[in-house]
Scaffold this motif. Structure first.
Motif, PDB file in Angstrom:
ATOM      1  N   TYR A  63       0.822  -1.203   0.000  1.00 25.44           N
ATOM      2  CA  TYR A  63       0.000   0.000   0.000  1.00 25.44           C
ATOM      3  C   TYR A  63       0.863   1.264   0.000  1.00 25.44           C
ATOM      4  O   TYR A  63       0.519   2.259  -0.632  1.00 25.44           O
ATOM      5  N   TYR A  66       1.774   1.730  -3.526  1.00 20.00           N
ATOM      6  CA  TYR A  66       0.551   2.141  -4.235  1.00 20.00           C
ATOM      7  C   TYR A  66       0.264   3.623  -4.000  1.00 20.00           C
ATOM      8  O   TYR A  66      -0.042   4.374  -4.932  1.00 20.00           O
ATOM      9  N   GLU A 241     -14.752  -0.734  -3.355  1.00 17.29           N
ATOM     10  CA  GLU A 241     -14.431   0.693  -3.493  1.00 17.29           C
ATOM     11  C   GLU A 241     -14.249   1.089  -4.957  1.00 17.29           C
ATOM     12  O   GLU A 241     -14.580   2.218  -5.342  1.00 17.29           O
ATOM     13  N   LEU A 242     -13.744   0.187  -5.796  1.00 17.57           N
ATOM     14  CA  LEU A 242     -13.552   0.487  -7.212  1.00 17.57           C
ATOM     15  C   LEU A 242     -14.861   0.844  -7.915  1.00 17.57           C
ATOM     16  O   LEU A 242     -14.856   1.510  -8.956  1.00 17.57           O
ATOM     17  N   TRP A 290      -8.261  -4.288  -6.254  1.00 19.63           N
ATOM     18  CA  TRP A 290      -9.373  -4.235  -5.309  1.00 19.63           C
ATOM     19  C   TRP A 290      -8.830  -4.102  -3.891  1.00 19.63           C
ATOM     20  O   TRP A 290      -9.312  -3.274  -3.097  1.00 19.63           O
ATOM     21  N   SER A 293      -7.311  -0.504  -3.335  1.00 22.53           N
ATOM     22  CA  SER A 293      -8.325   0.552  -3.323  1.00 22.53           C
ATOM     23  C   SER A 293      -9.179   0.471  -2.062  1.00 22.53           C
ATOM     24  O   SER A 293      -9.577   1.511  -1.506  1.00 22.53           O
ATOM     25  N   ASP A 294      -9.446  -0.734  -1.567  1.00 24.41           N
ATOM     26  CA  ASP A 294     -10.195  -0.831  -0.319  1.00 24.41           C
ATOM     27  C   ASP A 294      -9.329  -0.502   0.890  1.00 24.41           C
ATOM     28  O   ASP A 294      -9.842  -0.006   1.895  1.00 24.41           O
ATOM     29  N   ASN A 344      -3.204   2.025  -9.371  1.00 23.64           N
ATOM     30  CA  ASN A 344      -4.043   3.218  -9.355  1.00 23.64           C
ATOM     31  C   ASN A 344      -4.810   3.393 -10.660  1.00 23.64           C
ATOM     32  O   ASN A 344      -5.826   4.095 -10.702  1.00 23.64           O
ATOM     33  N   THR A 347      -9.596   0.217 -12.876  1.00 23.77           N
ATOM     34  CA  THR A 347     -10.912   0.800 -12.598  1.00 23.77           C
ATOM     35  C   THR A 347     -11.999  -0.219 -12.302  1.00 23.77           C
ATOM     36  O   THR A 347     -13.159   0.166 -12.110  1.00 23.77           O
TER      37      THR A 347
END
Length: 451
Positions: A63, A66, A241-242, A290, A293-294, A344, A347
């Motif tokens: 992360y 990221y 979240e995506l 996933w 992003s979460d 990042n 999508t």
């Protein structure tokens, strides 16, 4: 290109080299450091217990790549803990949640009961007995294993309708997440045989909300007057979240902020559990985008909690996962570098992309490149076309580009880092077991966790 990963790795090494200390024992305090740094014996009135389900040290390292900088929790690493259940080296979320809520090990699949079937009390309930208000927030169904572990007592975690019934008859003041179907009767498309628990909740003092807008307008609820808040924002779990921007669902941060606004009206303080549920689901799917992003959505919730704690001065924020999921690695291949930042550009989840494939998967290259900004090789396209599980194959292709490895599609027995911010946060320094966390919280709050 070098990516910054050193902070957690170095800190973890320092923690593990220390002498193991039972975290619930009385220990010398650190005087005069202020509430942000560990802060001695300052009184704690509020607990915000934040659980990123499935999150481990490698998630933290990936992360950071990221994000491109440290996460909000990195400066507050305190220790690590073990996670095994009563009957298995590798825990599930029910047994782990029970351990983290009650201080007692139980068997996988069991919530709020010891291995002999005796009901256990939780740190949330002990806080309620001390006069505090309480709340649960999750991006899964609110009746899922981790939030349920703080209130319910069931032999089988899958009995979510019974968990819903126990919620409504409990003292909990705020319930926010997914899972409308667990509260509605079959006649209305739900899973309850006859009961409409949403109506029962409203009759017993709950304000009910179904959308982000309704939630943001409902924070004037007065828990001192017995008012409560129930927010169920999806029939089943909330969206990854995506895909959140395609819904009317609130973010995890917004649910956290709303809960704090409501619960903070209680002059005796509050206990709030917040779960980033779908980090775990992403790990099961080996879906790196996933997952990251979460984690980002969870970090926004942690930032909100820490900002409140900073202003309040009497709030302790604890951040720790229940177990690792997927055996994520930081890097894959032979010294290939760290590239999680490319996630990042993704999508959609692998599940979503797989659902867009045509029957012969001849559009695999088009679909994956559209949602990932990657250029796939012919071998990668064929791996997706020939796979028995197209979603998993897509996720592995994306993970390979991001230099993220996976060792499992299930949980692992990895030790878990714990972060703490606020008064008495230094009591979580060391290497210990997940059952020690609620015992330490009980010690800090001076409440009786009698199991």
């Amino acid at each position: 290109m070098f990516k910054k990963i050193g902070a957690v790795a170095l800190s973890t090494g320092l923690v593990l080299s220390a002498v193991s200390i039972p975290v619930f024992a009385d220990k010398p305090e650190s005087p005069g450091k202020g509430h942000g740094n560990g802060n001695g014996g300052k009184k704690v009135e509020n607990i915000i217990y934040m659980i990123p389900d499935g999150f481990s040290a490698d998630y933290a390292s990936n992360y950071r790549v990221y994000k491109g900088e440290d996460a909000v929790w990195d400066a507050h690493l305190k220790g690590m803990y073990t996670t095994h259940s009563a009957n298995a080296d590798i825990t599930d979320s029910a047994a782990a949640g029970t351990a983290m809520a009650t201080g007692v090990k139980t068997d996988n699949g069991v919530i709020g009961l010891d291995p002999e079937g005796n009901e256990l009390s939780t740190i949330l309930e002990a806080s309620e007995e001390d006069g505090k208000s309480s709340g649960l927030v999750a991006t899964s169904t609110i009746t899922h294993a981790t939030p349920a572990s703080f209130v319910a007592n069931v032999e089988d975690r899958n009995n979510q309708t019974e968990i819903a019934r126990q919620y409504i008859s409990s003292e909990v003041d705020v319930l926010l997440g997914g899972g409308q179907n667990m509260f509605l009767p079959e006649a209305d498309g739900g899973n309850q045989e006859e009961l409409n628990l949403i109506e029962q909740a409203q009759e017993s003092g709950f304000t009910y909300t179904e959308t982000r807008e309704e939630l943001l307008e409902s924070t004037d609820i007065d828990v001192e007057e017995g008012e409560k808040l129930l927010g169920l924002f999806a029939e089943d779990a909330l969206s990854p979240e995506l895909h959140r921007d395609q819904t009317e669902e609130p973010s995890l941060a917004e649910m956290t902020e709303a809960s704090i606004d409501v619960l903070n009206q209680d002059k005796d303080g509050f206990f709030l559990m917040v779960e980033g549920s779908q980090i775990d689901w992403a790990g099961h799917a080996n879906d790196a985008a996933w997952a990251m992003s979460d984690v980002a959505a969870f970090e926004e919730a942690v930032e909100a909690a820490m900002e409140f704690a900073k202003q309040d001065g009497k709030t302790l924020v604890i951040v720790g996962g229940d177990h690792d999921t997927g055996g994520m690695t930081t890097g894959s291949g032979a010294y290939s570098g760290l590239n999680a930042d490319i996630l990042n550009n993704v999508t959609a989840t692998g599940d979503f992309m797989a659902a867009q494939l045509n029957e012969d998967r001849s559009n695999a290259k088009e679909i994956v490149e559209e949602h990932t900004n990657l250029t796939l090789t012919e071998a990668e396209v064929q791996s997706i076309q020939n796979a028995s599980d197209a979603a998993l194959a897509i996720n592995h292709v994306v993970s390979d580009h991001a230099s993220v490895g996976w060792t499992s599609t299930n949980h692992t027995g990895a030790d878990i880092p714990i972060y703490a911010y606020g008064p008495q946060s230094d009591k979580f320094t060391g290497f210990f077991d997940n059952t020690d966390i609620p015992k330490t919280l009980a010690n800090i709050l001076k409440v009786n966790l009698d199991n």
